[in-house]
Design a protein around this motif. Sequence first.
Motif, PDB file in Angstrom:
ATOM      1  N   SER A 138       0.854  -1.187   0.000  1.00 50.41           N
ATOM      2  CA  SER A 138       0.000   0.000   0.000  1.00 50.41           C
ATOM      3  C   SER A 138       0.890   1.238   0.000  1.00 50.41           C
ATOM      4  O   SER A 138       1.641   1.471   0.941  1.00 50.41           O
ATOM      5  CB  SER A 138      -0.895   0.003   1.251  1.00 50.41           C
ATOM      6  OG  SER A 138      -1.418   1.299   1.476  1.00 50.41           O
ATOM      7  N   ARG A 140       0.102   4.218   0.468  1.00 47.18           N
ATOM      8  CA  ARG A 140      -0.262   5.089   1.594  1.00 47.18           C
ATOM      9  C   ARG A 140       0.341   4.602   2.899  1.00 47.18           C
ATOM     10  O   ARG A 140       0.858   5.389   3.685  1.00 47.18           O
ATOM     11  CB  ARG A 140      -1.795   5.177   1.719  1.00 47.18           C
ATOM     12  CG  ARG A 140      -2.440   6.061   0.679  1.00 47.18           C
ATOM     13  CD  ARG A 140      -3.871   6.421   1.060  1.00 47.18           C
ATOM     14  NE  ARG A 140      -4.742   5.258   1.074  1.00 47.18           N
ATOM     15  CZ  ARG A 140      -5.398   4.818   2.151  1.00 47.18           C
ATOM     16  NH1 ARG A 140      -5.274   5.429   3.308  1.00 47.18           N
ATOM     17  NH2 ARG A 140      -6.189   3.770   2.066  1.00 47.18           N
ATOM     18  N   GLU A 144       3.007   6.716   5.001  1.00 47.81           N
ATOM     19  CA  GLU A 144       2.675   7.101   6.378  1.00 47.81           C
ATOM     20  C   GLU A 144       3.803   6.702   7.328  1.00 47.81           C
ATOM     21  O   GLU A 144       4.251   7.499   8.147  1.00 47.81           O
ATOM     22  CB  GLU A 144       1.358   6.422   6.776  1.00 47.81           C
ATOM     23  CG  GLU A 144       0.794   6.883   8.097  1.00 47.81           C
ATOM     24  CD  GLU A 144      -0.576   6.270   8.376  1.00 47.81           C
ATOM     25  OE1 GLU A 144      -1.323   6.865   9.164  1.00 47.81           O
ATOM     26  OE2 GLU A 144      -0.899   5.200   7.813  1.00 47.81           O
ATOM     27  N   SER A 151      -2.256   9.743   7.116  1.00 51.58           N
ATOM     28  CA  SER A 151      -3.392   9.237   6.351  1.00 51.58           C
ATOM     29  C   SER A 151      -4.661   9.932   6.830  1.00 51.58           C
ATOM     30  O   SER A 151      -5.093   9.753   7.967  1.00 51.58           O
ATOM     31  CB  SER A 151      -3.509   7.717   6.538  1.00 51.58           C
ATOM     32  OG  SER A 151      -4.450   7.183   5.643  1.00 51.58           O
ATOM     33  N   CYS A 155      -8.821   9.091   3.209  1.00 51.70           N
ATOM     34  CA  CYS A 155      -8.017   7.944   2.757  1.00 51.70           C
ATOM     35  C   CYS A 155      -6.882   8.355   1.829  1.00 51.70           C
ATOM     36  O   CYS A 155      -6.395   7.556   1.027  1.00 51.70           O
ATOM     37  CB  CYS A 155      -8.892   6.882   2.080  1.00 51.70           C
ATOM     38  SG  CYS A 155     -10.059   6.116   3.211  1.00 51.70           S
ATOM     39  N   ALA A 156      -6.472   9.614   1.905  1.00 53.60           N
ATOM     40  CA  ALA A 156      -5.327  10.088   1.127  1.00 53.60           C
ATOM     41  C   ALA A 156      -4.208  10.472   2.087  1.00 53.60           C
ATOM     42  O   ALA A 156      -4.461  10.828   3.234  1.00 53.60           O
ATOM     43  CB  ALA A 156      -5.726  11.300   0.283  1.00 53.60           C
ATOM     44  N   ILE A 157      -2.969  10.388   1.609  1.00 52.60           N
ATOM     45  CA  ILE A 157      -1.841  10.870   2.397  1.00 52.60           C
ATOM     46  C   ILE A 157      -1.813  12.390   2.284  1.00 52.60           C
ATOM     47  O   ILE A 157      -1.802  12.943   1.175  1.00 52.60           O
ATOM     48  CB  ILE A 157      -0.513  10.267   1.894  1.00 52.60           C
ATOM     49  CG1 ILE A 157      -0.414   8.799   2.304  1.00 52.60           C
ATOM     50  CG2 ILE A 157       0.688  11.049   2.441  1.00 52.60           C
ATOM     51  CD1 ILE A 157      -0.326   8.546   3.812  1.00 52.60           C
ATOM     52  N   SER A 164      -2.767  16.853  -0.062  1.00 55.99           N
ATOM     53  CA  SER A 164      -2.884  15.470  -0.556  1.00 55.99           C
ATOM     54  C   SER A 164      -2.683  15.373  -2.061  1.00 55.99           C
ATOM     55  O   SER A 164      -2.830  14.293  -2.645  1.00 55.99           O
ATOM     56  CB  SER A 164      -4.255  14.884  -0.189  1.00 55.99           C
ATOM     57  OG  SER A 164      -5.297  15.607  -0.820  1.00 55.99           O
TER      58      SER A 164
END
Length: 379
Positions: A138, A140, A144, A151, A155-157, A164
């Motif tokens: 993943s 993300r 992270e 995160s 659901c985005a960094i 983001s």
Amino acid sequence: MNQAFKDEVIQHSKQIGIDKIGFAAVDVFSTLKERLKTQQELNFQSGFEKGDVEERTNPQKLMPGAQSIISIALAYPSKMKDAPRSKKDERRGIFCRASWGKDYHHILRDRLQKLADFLKEKHPDAQFKIMVDTGELSDRAVAERAGIGFSGKNCAIITPEFGSYVYLGEMITNIPFPPDKPVEDDCGDCNLCVDVCPTGALIQGGQLNAQKCIAFLTQTKGFLPDEFRSEIGNRLYGCDTCQVVCPKNKGKDFHLHDEMEPDPEIVKPLLRPLLTISNREFKEKFGFISGSWRGKKPIQRNAIIALANYKDKSAVEDLIAVMKNDPRPVMRGTAAWALGKIGDEKAIEAIEEAKKKEQDEQVLEEMEKGLAFFTSTTI
């Protein structure tokens, strides 16, 4: 491996066009592992995921002898210069920001390969496995852990520098690097993205039902479920709503890479010409952007739905031609539904006529839905 070499790698990353870099340990992503199991149990997955849960959470499974993961981020633009306006009889669709410019998979792989070449030059015994979006890990979760950002509930960094609006990629390597510290979660009480998600796909902060996410739905190839058609609006590929409303993205617009700059006529194209575009024309015009990866079928279906949502009467003739002549049931059926939603007398007559010759059950069902629109508005 000492901090000095890590600093050298960071410095080199800036020279080759990487906007942010972070380093992570190769421990099992145990929290992600539990989340993935939950996603499977609830059927929240998109089906595009690669690898099983073990491969997606254990770097050692992907590269025996792995010592570190290097995560990178490249910032992309959030605003388009000279964007054409959608106007009556010339309605336009939109590709999401992550599909502006050249396909980001190629851009990030290029940067990661340049980084790998540098590592190999300094350490001939260096090994690495490069992944961008389509790999098992993943992006993300790696970003992270590597301190690229936190995160968010969308659901985005979310990075402190670029919000983001970043593309992510990573490299597993057998070179040990001191790991970076994760960035502290900074969403706080804000719940805007969850509240405004058009389909309620964001179940709660950090949990997504991909089956309801517009970004996923625009990439499917079958008939789009009825309840999502009006929610798609004029989106041809992807959805930016949960990013646009995020306070952390306010004022974030970076134009750092020429290959990411959007061509307005490509990413905000006229809808009607899409209905008759050939495979060759589609590849020539859209083949270099990431939003083309599923081919023209989902884009054409979404264009038909967008014309219906606009109630664009100028598209009636085009839609009738699709309903009568297109060999693909999804296109014929969606066109019939769209004609009913537009509600033009000529459109209704055409549906009635085409219905007499249609053999496909699903298409006939869509024709009935189209006629039902008209009936409900004339009662």
